[in-house]
Design a protein around this motif. Structure first.
Motif, PDB file in Angstrom:
ATOM      1  N   GLY A  18      34.822  38.513  23.805  1.00  0.00           N
ATOM      2  CA  GLY A  18      35.650  38.403  25.004  1.00  0.00           C
ATOM      3  C   GLY A  18      35.833  36.992  25.518  1.00  0.00           C
ATOM      4  N   PHE A  21      38.992  35.348  24.132  1.00  0.00           N
ATOM      5  CA  PHE A  21      40.162  35.884  24.828  1.00  0.00           C
ATOM      6  C   PHE A  21      40.373  35.152  26.156  1.00  0.00           C
ATOM      7  N   ARG A  22      39.281  34.984  26.902  1.00  0.00           N
ATOM      8  CA  ARG A  22      39.402  34.347  28.217  1.00  0.00           C
ATOM      9  C   ARG A  22      39.777  32.872  28.098  1.00  0.00           C
ATOM     10  N   SER A  25      43.374  32.647  27.237  1.00  0.00           N
ATOM     11  CA  SER A  25      44.215  33.030  28.379  1.00  0.00           C
ATOM     12  C   SER A  25      44.484  31.871  29.325  1.00  0.00           C
ATOM     13  N   ARG A  29      48.352  31.409  30.256  1.00  0.00           N
ATOM     14  CA  ARG A  29      48.794  31.574  31.637  1.00  0.00           C
ATOM     15  C   ARG A  29      49.735  30.453  32.064  1.00  0.00           C
ATOM     16  N   ARG A  70      34.971  27.744  34.565  1.00  0.00           N
ATOM     17  CA  ARG A  70      34.809  28.832  35.516  1.00  0.00           C
ATOM     18  C   ARG A  70      34.501  30.159  34.821  1.00  0.00           C
ATOM     19  N   VAL A  72      32.709  32.971  33.077  1.00  0.00           N
ATOM     20  CA  VAL A  72      31.307  33.348  32.909  1.00  0.00           C
ATOM     21  C   VAL A  72      31.045  33.457  31.412  1.00  0.00           C
TER      22      VAL A  72
ATOM     23  N   MET B  93      40.561  39.686  42.756  1.00  0.00           N
ATOM     24  CA  MET B  93      40.309  38.407  42.098  1.00  0.00           C
ATOM     25  C   MET B  93      40.857  37.262  42.944  1.00  0.00           C
ATOM     26  N   SER B 123      40.728  43.875  27.489  1.00  0.00           N
ATOM     27  CA  SER B 123      41.777  42.861  27.328  1.00  0.00           C
ATOM     28  C   SER B 123      42.668  42.794  28.560  1.00  0.00           C
ATOM     29  N   THR B 125      42.088  43.513  31.655  1.00  0.00           N
ATOM     30  CA  THR B 125      41.512  43.020  32.905  1.00  0.00           C
ATOM     31  C   THR B 125      40.903  41.622  32.775  1.00  0.00           C
ATOM     32  N   SER B 126      40.851  41.091  31.565  1.00  0.00           N
ATOM     33  CA  SER B 126      40.207  39.775  31.417  1.00  0.00           C
ATOM     34  C   SER B 126      40.803  38.682  32.322  1.00  0.00           C
ATOM     35  N   PRO B 127      42.134  38.581  32.423  1.00  0.00           N
ATOM     36  CA  PRO B 127      42.650  37.502  33.273  1.00  0.00           C
ATOM     37  C   PRO B 127      42.443  37.739  34.771  1.00  0.00           C
ATOM     38  N   THR B 129      39.597  39.422  36.174  1.00  0.00           N
ATOM     39  CA  THR B 129      38.226  39.756  36.563  1.00  0.00           C
ATOM     40  C   THR B 129      37.376  38.495  36.491  1.00  0.00           C
ATOM     41  N   LYS B 130      36.338  38.485  37.310  1.00  0.00           N
ATOM     42  CA  LYS B 130      35.374  37.401  37.202  1.00  0.00           C
ATOM     43  C   LYS B 130      34.562  37.598  35.921  1.00  0.00           C
ATOM     44  N   TRP B 131      34.307  38.861  35.615  1.00  0.00           N
ATOM     45  CA  TRP B 131      33.593  39.183  34.375  1.00  0.00           C
ATOM     46  C   TRP B 131      33.934  40.615  34.016  1.00  0.00           C
ATOM     47  N   ASN B 132      33.916  40.927  32.731  1.00  0.00           N
ATOM     48  CA  ASN B 132      34.024  42.326  32.329  1.00  0.00           C
ATOM     49  C   ASN B 132      33.197  42.536  31.073  1.00  0.00           C
TER      50      ASN B 132
END
Lengths: 181, 568
Positions: A18, A21-22, A25, A29, A70, A72, B93, B123, B125-127, B129-132
């Motif tokens: 994950g 992915f972040r 993004s 974005r 930022r 996590v 968020m 996928s 909720t990743s953008p 959420t603070k974490w998932n």
């Protein structure tokens, strides 16, 4: 836009699902196209190193790194310009064997120090009967580009695969992440 | 807990209990049945509020969190249940609201097969959420929940999604152990405040002729209300609030000069442009606050305090950036702040306020026209409650008027969707706030548009007897969009007039005491009746169709360009 230049963004992260992915993004974005994106092991077990090359200006580089930091799971992200960094690429070139004469090969390899990879389990250059050879070249991005152009011009290039920038940091991982690990 | 075997679903409930959770908002579905089965068996341990839509569940969890400061929790089934949470997750968020969302997921061996009600919620909720995290074994549940609460509630709070595959819910575990998460090496929940930066900041403030504190929701999230007030009082420095910061300082505090931003008060917007030093705390320089960024606070040397490093320099590069907790930073600054006579500076606030009163407030609150204004209703409620109510809003004109004309005596008393501007937020958020704090008066202001986006939650009020006071400001328009069409699109009211149902009949159907007010003289008695009637109440007030919210700084304009009416 006019202040855009090549920036290298690095990030040490936990090796968790994950995070890739972040990180990706953050660029998507803002509709920033990525020139190269590499993730691999770092010297520390369980920690991955991202190396991302983008053409942006410095204020954007700063914002992107803030946003990556930022996330996590990211331990530390930084940005650099390519200059003064030991930033290298590795590339594999598939070259037409039929039209590569020995003297041409000598010329090219003198100009672009490279290595001929032995194919087919140790078969020699002449022993390769697939009609191509594989050359390996490592160096700065520009050096890889130069060999590519030369091979293309001579009609030799069949395929090219390159690693994207890999960077050796001046600081050790431990220094970079002082107080984090 | 011993050796008794428990299911993953039970482990999930016990984990939530271990985090102090006693209330869930949610909606069942096929994949999440094992968790609902555990809720049935352990009904003594957990109250589940069945909302009428998953969006209602997450907004209720948000309202719960915003009112109480505790992390709100909602649960939803896989697929559409989970995707229906998305809007609320994005809202939480951008508004830094601590919520933990638990979504069920198809069995681990079915992942990626387009199984019935499968959606890739990690996928998606990743953008936002603070974490998932996706849990695929029962053993992972407790540690994942521990991390979820740690991350949702600390640092800059935010939403966390825990996606649990169905097999993990039904797998059996040998006993249950729970350990709270207190730190993660890849996350800094409590940055150490740089004392040198604090000293330089105080020096700047002490030397300032025209300093201004602009605070945001960070004050509430940090619990820095007292520290903020003390710094302002000791330094004799005026304070202004963002929308989300409102109520952190009592509205009648002598140093409080009002709300900044697009529909904010004239004084703090003008003072932003005149200030020589600005201390910005727990706010993020939203475009709705700054207007045209190149023209924003040009004379000011800027100090920015925030616990989220990514906000420092994101929009405006401050001269002094202070990373850390607002309460700590403000408490440290208070020690060396010096009081200065700033009579002239405070007089500026009074002068500008007088202009706003003459140009806008008097027309809103003492109108000469026949129709009741939104401002009158909000002012009427503020007077009748003495500023003691929790005000919840939906999004649009009524929201801005509620921010402008409500008065607050206590912190965490305004719950509104700021960053995302989510219509439909109000009714479920008010339900969550009232459930969190049943002894507080909770008043919802909403428009006829937003109410109808989540109007089904009247059913939740009916079932759970939630004593929310609903004030519908009905102008039969999507008012804020209509206002922009009026001002900037030559009155081409494209798809903004609303043909509405008889809301009184709807309130009646949900067994809610209700009243419609069309005349000014009926307003005060109706508000009185609403507040004195036990339980929920539905008050509809017909307001003018073409009223606008003023003052207004048009989108993209500089803070100096304040419109007081249509013509300017």
């Amino acid at each position: 836009m006019e202040n855009n230049r090549e920036y290298i963004i690095s990030a040490f992260t936990e090796n968790h699902p994950g995070i890739l992915f972040r990180v990706a993004s953050v660029f998507l974005r803002r509709k920033i196209n990525i020139e190269s994106f590499k993730v691999s092991d770092s010297p520390v077990r369980g920690i991955s190193l991202f190396t991302i090359v983008v053409e942006i200006d410095e204020s954007m580089a700063r914002v992107l790194v803030q946003q990556i930091n930022r996330i996590v799971g990211v331990l530390k992200s930084n940005y650099y310009t390519a200059e003064g960094r030991l930033s290298q690429e590795v590339a594999l070139f598939k070259v037409r064997k039929a039209i590569l004469r020995g003297d041409t090969f000598e010329q090219i390899s003198r100009k672009h120090p490279l290595r001929l990879l032995q194919m087919n389990g140790g078969a020699s250059r002449t022993g390769n009967n697939d009609g191509y050879l594989v050359l390996r070249k490592s160096g700065y991005k520009e050096e890889i580009d130069a060999l590519r152009d030369e091979l293309k011009e001579r009609g030799l290039l069949m395929e090219l695969s390159r690693s994207g920038s890999i960077i050796l940091h001046r600081e050790t991982v431990e220094e970079t992440m002082d107080g984090i690990l | 807990m011993g050796e008794k075997k428990i299911s993953g679903a039970e482990a999930l409930l016990f984990s939530l209990n271990a985090e102090g959770v006693d209330t869930l908002f949610g909606y069942p579905g096929g994949t999440i049945i094992p968790l609902y089965d555990a809720l049935y068996v352990h009904a003594d341990k957990m109250r589940h509020i069945l909302t009428r839509h998953e969006q209602g569940a997450i907004h209720a969890a948000q309202g719960f969190a915003r009112a109480s400061g505790r992390t709100g929790v909602c649960i939803a089934t896989s697929g559409p249940g989970a995707t229906n949470l998305l809007t609320g997750i994005a809202d939480a968020m951008i508004d830094s609201t601590p919520v933990v969302c638990i979504t069920a997921q198809v069995p681990v061996n079915a992942l990626g097969t387009d199984f019935f009600q499968e959606a890739d919620i990690i996928s998606m909720t990743s953008p936002v959420t603070k974490w998932n995290y996706q849990v695929t074994t029962a053993a992972e549940i407790a540690p994942a929940i521990a991390r979820a609460f740690f991350l949702a509630g600390t640092g800059r709070p935010g939403p966390v999604v825990i996606d649990v595959t169905k097999n993990a819910l039904v797998e059996m575990l040998d006993g249950f152990e729970y350990e709270k998460c207190k730190e993660l090496r890849c996350y800094n929940d409590h940055p150490v405040v740089d004392t040198d930066a604090l000293e330089r900041a105080v020096e700047l403030l002490n030397g300032a002729e025209r300093p201004l504190i602009i605070f945001g929701q960070g004050i509430k999230l940090s619990g820095a209300e007292k520290q903020l007030r003390e710094l302002s009082e000791r330094g004799n420095i005026p304070m202004a609030s963002t929308v989300l910061g409102l109520s952190a300082v009592p509205s009648d505090h002598p140093n409080f000069v009002g709300m900044v931003g697009m529909h904010g008060n004239v004084a703090p917007n003008r003072m932003t442009q005149q200030a020589d030093v600005i201390l910005a705390v727990g706010m993020r320089f939203s475009d709705r606050v700054t207007g045209k960024i190149g023209e924003y606070a040009r004379q000011a040397r800027l100090i920015h305090v925030d616990i989220d490093a990514s906000e420092l320099g994101r929009i405006i590069t401050p001269e002094i950036a202070i990373l850390g907790d607002a309460a700590e930073a403000l408490a440290a600054m208070k020690r060396t702040i010096e009081a200065r006579d700033r009579a002239a500076w405070f007089a500026t606030a009074a002068e500008q306020h007088a202009i706003e009163y003459r140009e806008v407030i008097s027309k809103d609150l003492k109108p000469t026209k026949e129709r009741v204004t939104m401002g009158e209703v909000i002012d009427g409620v503020a007077r009748a409650t003495g500023g003691d109510a929790i005000v919840v809003t939906d999004v649009g004109q009524h929201q801005m008027e509620a921010a402008r004309y409500s008065r607050f005596a206590r912190t965490r008393s305004l719950i509104t969707s700021g960053g995302l501007g989510t219509m439909g937020y109000g009714l479920p958020a008010a339900i969550g706030a009232k459930i969190a704090l049943p002894n507080r008066q909770v008043v919802l202001f909403c428009g006829d548009g937003g109410l109808q986006m989540t109007i089904q939650e009247l059913g939740t009020i009916l079932e759970w007897k939630v004593g929310v006071k609903i004030v519908l400001l009905n102008n039969s328009f999507l008012g804020m969009v209509r206002q922009w069409q009026q001002l900037f699109f030559e009155r081409r009211y494209s798809s903004t007039p609303m043909t509405n149902p008889d809301f009184q009949k709807i309130a009646d159907a949900y067994e809610m005491p209700h009243r419609r007010v069309e005349r000014r003289e009926d307003l005060a008695p109706a508000i009185e009746e609403m507040l004195s009637t036990p339980g929920a109440y539905f008050l509809e007030v017909k307001v003018d169709e073409e009223d606008c919210v003023f003052p207004m700084i048009p989108g993209g304009a500089a803070l100096n360009d304040i419109m007081f009416n249509e013509s300017l």
